[in-house]
Each structure stands twice: as C-alpha cells, then as structure tokens.
Write a protein that holds these residues in place. Structure first.
Motif, PDB file in Angstrom:
ATOM      1  N   VAL A 235      36.635 -18.934  15.046  1.00  7.49           N
ATOM      2  CA  VAL A 235      35.385 -18.388  14.507  1.00  7.49           C
ATOM      3  C   VAL A 235      34.731 -19.375  13.546  1.00  7.49           C
ATOM      4  CG1 VAL A 235      34.379 -16.582  13.065  1.00  7.49           C
ATOM      5  CG2 VAL A 235      36.063 -15.988  14.799  1.00  7.49           C
ATOM      6  N   ALA A 236      35.532 -19.907  12.629  1.00  6.60           N
ATOM      7  CA  ALA A 236      34.985 -20.792  11.607  1.00  6.60           C
ATOM      8  C   ALA A 236      34.591 -22.154  12.156  1.00  6.60           C
ATOM      9  CB  ALA A 236      36.008 -20.974  10.480  1.00  6.60           C
ATOM     10  N   GLU A 237      35.350 -22.650  13.131  1.00 15.15           N
ATOM     11  CA  GLU A 237      35.124 -24.000  13.636  1.00 15.15           C
ATOM     12  C   GLU A 237      34.036 -24.057  14.695  1.00 15.15           C
ATOM     13  OE1 GLU A 237      35.865 -27.586  16.157  1.00 15.15           O
ATOM     14  OE2 GLU A 237      36.139 -25.498  16.757  1.00 15.15           O
ATOM     15  N   GLU A 238      33.889 -22.977  15.467  1.00 15.87           N
ATOM     16  CA  GLU A 238      32.972 -23.048  16.604  1.00 15.87           C
ATOM     17  C   GLU A 238      31.967 -21.916  16.682  1.00 15.87           C
ATOM     18  OE1 GLU A 238      31.002 -23.676  20.194  1.00 15.87           O
ATOM     19  OE2 GLU A 238      31.980 -25.002  18.754  1.00 15.87           O
ATOM     20  N   VAL A 239      32.435 -20.668  16.611  1.00 19.18           N
ATOM     21  CA  VAL A 239      31.553 -19.552  16.962  1.00 19.18           C
ATOM     22  C   VAL A 239      30.406 -19.389  15.964  1.00 19.18           C
ATOM     23  CG1 VAL A 239      31.416 -17.103  17.519  1.00 19.18           C
ATOM     24  CG2 VAL A 239      33.483 -18.389  18.108  1.00 19.18           C
ATOM     25  N   ILE A 240      30.717 -19.309  14.667  1.00 23.78           N
ATOM     26  CA  ILE A 240      29.659 -19.134  13.670  1.00 23.78           C
ATOM     27  C   ILE A 240      28.715 -20.336  13.629  1.00 23.78           C
ATOM     28  CG2 ILE A 240      29.174 -18.911  11.205  1.00 23.78           C
ATOM     29  CD1 ILE A 240      31.578 -17.098  10.967  1.00 23.78           C
ATOM     30  N   PRO A 241      29.209 -21.580  13.563  1.00 31.80           N
ATOM     31  CA  PRO A 241      28.273 -22.712  13.594  1.00 31.80           C
ATOM     32  C   PRO A 241      27.403 -22.717  14.850  1.00 31.80           C
ATOM     33  CG  PRO A 241      30.425 -23.444  12.871  1.00 31.80           C
ATOM     34  CD  PRO A 241      30.596 -22.032  13.347  1.00 31.80           C
ATOM     35  N   GLY A 242      28.000 -22.392  16.008  1.00 27.44           N
ATOM     36  CA  GLY A 242      27.229 -22.384  17.244  1.00 27.44           C
ATOM     37  C   GLY A 242      26.149 -21.328  17.270  1.00 27.44           C
ATOM     38  N   SER A 243      26.375 -20.209  16.587  1.00 27.65           N
ATOM     39  CA  SER A 243      25.391 -19.128  16.586  1.00 27.65           C
ATOM     40  C   SER A 243      24.210 -19.408  15.662  1.00 27.65           C
ATOM     41  CB  SER A 243      26.061 -17.808  16.169  1.00 27.65           C
ATOM     42  OG  SER A 243      26.406 -17.832  14.785  1.00 27.65           O
ATOM     43  N   GLN A 244      24.359 -20.377  14.754  1.00 25.21           N
ATOM     44  CA  GLN A 244      23.321 -20.598  13.747  1.00 25.21           C
ATOM     45  C   GLN A 244      22.649 -21.958  13.848  1.00 25.21           C
ATOM     46  OE1 GLN A 244      24.266 -19.397   9.799  1.00 25.21           O
ATOM     47  NE2 GLN A 244      25.353 -17.572  10.430  1.00 25.21           N
ATOM     48  N   GLU A 245      23.006 -22.755  14.832  1.00 27.77           N
ATOM     49  CA  GLU A 245      22.479 -24.112  14.907  1.00 27.77           C
ATOM     50  C   GLU A 245      21.090 -24.185  15.525  1.00 27.77           C
ATOM     51  OE1 GLU A 245      24.831 -25.257  19.075  1.00 27.77           O
ATOM     52  OE2 GLU A 245      25.411 -26.164  17.179  1.00 27.77           O
ATOM     53  N   ASN A 246      20.567 -23.067  16.042  1.00 26.44           N
ATOM     54  CA  ASN A 246      19.260 -23.085  16.697  1.00 26.44           C
ATOM     55  C   ASN A 246      18.174 -22.377  15.891  1.00 26.44           C
ATOM     56  OD1 ASN A 246      20.032 -24.325  19.379  1.00 26.44           O
ATOM     57  ND2 ASN A 246      21.411 -22.555  19.372  1.00 26.44           N
ATOM     58  N   GLY A 247      18.432 -22.163  14.599  1.00 23.61           N
ATOM     59  CA  GLY A 247      17.407 -21.592  13.736  1.00 23.61           C
ATOM     60  C   GLY A 247      17.359 -20.080  13.697  1.00 23.61           C
ATOM     61  N   ASN A 248      18.352 -19.416  14.287  1.00 19.95           N
ATOM     62  CA  ASN A 248      18.381 -17.946  14.295  1.00 19.95           C
ATOM     63  C   ASN A 248      19.504 -17.429  13.403  1.00 19.95           C
ATOM     64  OD1 ASN A 248      16.233 -17.637  16.255  1.00 19.95           O
ATOM     65  ND2 ASN A 248      17.697 -18.333  17.800  1.00 19.95           N
ATOM     66  N   SER A 249      19.622 -18.023  12.214  1.00 23.71           N
ATOM     67  CA  SER A 249      20.763 -17.718  11.355  1.00 23.71           C
ATOM     68  C   SER A 249      20.756 -16.268  10.873  1.00 23.71           C
ATOM     69  CB  SER A 249      20.797 -18.669  10.158  1.00 23.71           C
ATOM     70  OG  SER A 249      19.587 -18.589   9.416  1.00 23.71           O
ATOM     71  N   ASP A 250      19.587 -15.728  10.525  1.00 23.06           N
ATOM     72  CA  ASP A 250      19.536 -14.342  10.043  1.00 23.06           C
ATOM     73  C   ASP A 250      19.946 -13.371  11.140  1.00 23.06           C
ATOM     74  OD1 ASP A 250      18.729 -15.155   7.567  1.00 23.06           O
ATOM     75  OD2 ASP A 250      16.608 -14.716   7.864  1.00 23.06           O
ATOM     76  N   LEU A 251      19.424 -13.580  12.337  1.00 23.86           N
ATOM     77  CA  LEU A 251      19.773 -12.717  13.465  1.00 23.86           C
ATOM     78  C   LEU A 251      21.262 -12.822  13.786  1.00 23.86           C
ATOM     79  CD1 LEU A 251      18.961 -10.866  15.826  1.00 23.86           C
ATOM     80  CD2 LEU A 251      18.440 -12.935  17.148  1.00 23.86           C
ATOM     81  N   ALA A 252      21.786 -14.041  13.777  1.00 20.81           N
ATOM     82  CA  ALA A 252      23.203 -14.242  14.073  1.00 20.81           C
ATOM     83  C   ALA A 252      24.082 -13.591  13.018  1.00 20.81           C
ATOM     84  CB  ALA A 252      23.511 -15.731  14.164  1.00 20.81           C
TER      85      ALA A 252
END
Length: 271
Positions: A235-252
């Motif tokens: 989760v910490a290494e891949e999933v969370i960073p991957g969900s927020q790298e495209n500018g949709n951090s609030d939604l993620a």
C-alpha cells in the motif's frame, strides 16, 4: 451452500476464497473489452479504494487477531504481532529489490529489480502485480487456517469477509495491468490474459498459508502479522502513490477512506 462450505477442509476453503479473488482480478481486466482509454479519475478512485481495503484488512482481519492470540504467552502480546509485521514488510522490500518488475503507467526505463531490461514490458507489469498479490493470497489462507484452528479471535466468517475485501480491491488491480497494455497497442484478448494472469498466484499462496498454520499453530500470530506487514508495504510503496500521481489526490484519499470503511464493516458485521 454455506453449510457445505463450512464442512470443507480449510485448505479447500482458502482455495475457493482465492478463486473468487482471482475472478475479481479477471473481471477488472475484462474492462479492456469495453474501452481503450478509461477515465483516469475512475482508475485513481479505484486504486484509492483498494488501498483503504488493504489497510483495514491488515488491522481488523490480521493484526488485531494476532495480538489477541499472543495474550497469555511467554512474551508480551505485542511481540509476535510487531515481529511478524516488520518481517512481512522487510520480506516484500527484499523481493521488490530482486524481482524484475514495472509498476503500471511507468516507462520501461523505470523498471525495478535485477536485470529488468531483459524482460518485456508486459512481463514486467504482470510480475509487479503478481508480487503484490502474494501477501493477499497468503492473508486469506492464513485467515482460513486460523479459523480452523479454533482460535477465539479468528472466525470463518471473518476469513470470508477478508476474501470478499481482497476481491473488491483486486478489481482495480486487473484494470491496472490490462489497460496500460491495451494502450500500448496490444490486442484486447492478450491484454485481458495478462491482466487476469497476475491473480493466479493468490490461490497458490492461500493454500500454502492455510496448510502452514494448521501444521505449525504456534506460528499463527506471526503468520497473520507477516501478511499484514507485507500488505501495508504494498500500500505504502505502490498503491497510494499510484492513486495520487495524476492529480486526483482528494478523490483518491476519499476513496481510500471509503474502502477502509467497507472492509471495516465487512469484518465487524461478518467476523
């Protein structure tokens, strides 16, 4: 149907549970047959949801029972849980450094592991998700093994809830493999096959986990927390960073909280 399932050997229960999670991976990969360019906000929200489910499952279904199982032993109750948790994270870190793999949406130049340049992009992406699916399958298997061992803090319904939660979060993982491959020009059929293939490791890991705790019950709290640590590392290494790298951090982030709530409700209601 449930009565028949209850009467099965825990290894078979774990197999059935992870066949469901594998099926959810395949269902996510099947999105490739409907579109070539899915909405990025949808993908990021699904990855956030997956992160929330995994975090909640790590505590409610794995760490909390491990702490309870450690009570009354020769060591403080937190020792098995903390030890297994840290070992799980360290194990995934080492494997992450050794196994050649490529996280979705990254260029081949950013592949990790030993000699990744010798692998095709499709193979590297499948290896990345496969690596992340190992602790998920292990967690489900250990949960069913713990229920069969009749520990007060472990229950069959709790193991079923964990399998359902893992299945929910496997859906975006299937999408995360098949869609980037489709966008590179691979056929829909091959993209789907690669996407669902990443989930095949879960039944194997689940059966191994269930069998191990049945034969070595004193290791159960360590096994539960080991699976939790491995999942949190993912989760910490891949999933969370991957969900927020495209500018949709609030939604993620909101999706993460929603996923956490779903898994918490499943575990409390069913476990």
């Amino acid at each position: 149907m449930l009565e028949y399932f209850i009467g099965l050997h825990p290894v078979i229960q774990a197999l059935i549970g992870t066949l469901f999670t594998w099926g959810m991976t395949a269902l996510g990969a099947a999105i490739v047959f409907t579109t070539k360019n899915p909405n990025q906000r949808f993908l990021d929200s699904m990855m956030g949801l997956a992160a929330g489910v995994m975090i909640a499952a790590s505590f409610w279904s794995l760490l909390a029972p491990a702490i309870e199982m450690g009570e009354g032993g020769s060591l403080p109750s937190w020792v098995p849980a903390a030890t297994g948790f840290l070992l799980g994270g360290l194990f995934l870190m080492v494997v992450d450094k050794l196994m050649p793999h490529l996280h979705p949406n990254l260029s081949v130049e950013k592949a990790e592991g030993i000699h990744p340049e010798k692998k095709r992009r499709s193979t590297l992406m499948v290896l990345a998700i496969t690596l992340h699916n190992i602790p998920e399958g292990l967690a489900v298997g250990v949960a069913f093994g713990a229920a069969a061992a009749s520990f007060p803090s472990a229950s069959l319904m709790g193991a079923i809830a964990l399998a359902i939660g893992i299945g929910i979060q496997n859906f975006p993982e299937g999408v995360a493999v098949s869609m980037p491959l489709r966008q590179t020009g691979m056929s829909r059929k091959r993209s789907f096959m690669y996407g669902q293939f990443s989930g095949m490791v879960e039944p194997i890991a689940a059966m191994a986990g269930a069998a191990a705790v049945l034969f070595i019950q004193p290791l159960l709290p360590y096994a539960l927390s080991f699976a939790a640590g491995a999942m949190i590392f993912v989760v910490a290494e891949e999933v969370i960073p991957g969900s927020q790298e495209n500018g949709n951090s609030d939604l993620a982030s909101l999706s993460l909280m929603f996923g956490f709530a779903i898994m918490m409700i499943l575990d409390v209601a069913l476990g």
